[in-house]
Scaffold this active site. Structure first.
Site, mmCIF file in Angstrom:
data_model
loop_
_atom_site.group_PDB
_atom_site.id
_atom_site.type_symbol
_atom_site.label_atom_id
_atom_site.label_comp_id
_atom_site.label_asym_id
_atom_site.label_seq_id
_atom_site.Cartn_x
_atom_site.Cartn_y
_atom_site.Cartn_z
ATOM 1 N N CYS A 107 0.835 -1.196 0.000
ATOM 2 C CA CYS A 107 0.000 0.000 0.000
ATOM 3 C C CYS A 107 0.881 1.262 0.000
ATOM 4 C CB CYS A 107 -0.983 -0.026 1.164
ATOM 5 S SG CYS A 107 -2.379 1.112 0.958
ATOM 6 N N HIS A 184 -3.530 -5.113 1.185
ATOM 7 C CA HIS A 184 -2.912 -5.505 2.453
ATOM 8 C C HIS A 184 -3.074 -7.012 2.640
ATOM 9 C CE1 HIS A 184 -2.107 -1.600 4.578
ATOM 10 N NE2 HIS A 184 -2.920 -1.172 3.630
ATOM 11 N N GLU A 186 -1.932 -8.893 4.831
ATOM 12 C CA GLU A 186 -2.041 -9.240 6.252
ATOM 13 C C GLU A 186 -3.451 -9.024 6.798
ATOM 14 O OE1 GLU A 186 -1.193 -4.801 6.441
ATOM 15 O OE2 GLU A 186 -0.757 -6.496 5.096
#
Length: 205
Positions: A107, A184, A186
């Site tokens: 990002c 993202h 994660e």
């Protein structure tokens, strides 16, 4: 297991007069699942005065002590919001270039890679707290949490994926082992196998 240096976001806590480095624990878990040892790097090891004078520089000492074999530029903060973080990540990219280290920009991290190569950013709508279907060399559904996008592909890179509205969602350097992902990985409820596989391939298992 390879050691991966991970940059951190800066959270400003006015009521305590603190600027805190922060890292989502899910990013730590993702790197561990992929087979790497994450080591967060503090912001502020390298600080400058507004006119460019050096206040102190311990970043090289940190890099020599930790000897990272790959680097992740994490998400959070807009470029220009925190000079200490901008300086840290800029130096990390210099180090990665001179040592031919793999880099993943997530990002804001992808934006930082593009910015460091002279790329321009632009405001974008419809990319905050939503999901996109990617097309190109990466075909997948991913999350989206960004209000800025790349205006164009920086020189020396290629576009790996675009969203439905044509925005650049992933880039790869043509000669260095560097990639940027605007999503993202994660933040998924379950880490996507394609993200884990691509991370392993980029960093080398």
């Amino acid at each position: 297991m390879k050691v991966v240096a991970v940059s951190q976001r800066v959270d400003v806590i006015p009521e305590r007069g603190e600027n805190r480095d922060a890292l989502d624990q899910r990013l730590v878990t993702l790197l561990l699942v992929a087979g790497f040892i994450p080591v967060p790097i503090p912001n502020g090891l390298y600080l400058q005065t507004p006119d460019g004078g050096v206040i102190h520089d311990a970043l090289d000492d940190w890099l020599n002590a930790v000897s990272p074999q790959a680097i992740v530029l994490s998400g959070g903060n807009d470029i220009g919001q925190c000079s200490a973080r901008d300086l840290t990540e800029s130096r990390l990219l210099d180090h990665a270039r001179s040592h031919n280290l793999p880099v993943l920009g997530i990002c804001r991290g992808m934006q930082m890679i593009a910015h460091s190569e002279g790329g321009e950013l632009k405001p974008v709508t419809g990319h905050v707290r939503t999901r996109h279907t990617l097309s190109g060399q990466i075909v997948a559904e991913v999350n989206s949490y960004h209000s800025f996008a790349l205006a164009d592909c920086p020189e020396g890179f290629e576009v790996l994926a675009r969203s439905e509205d044509g925005e650049i969602e992933a880039i790869r350097h043509l000669s260095l082992p560097w990639e940027g992902w605007m999503w993202h990985p994660e933040r998924e409820a379950f880490f996507a196998s394609h993200d884990v596989h691509r991370l392993k391939k980029l960093f080398g298992e």
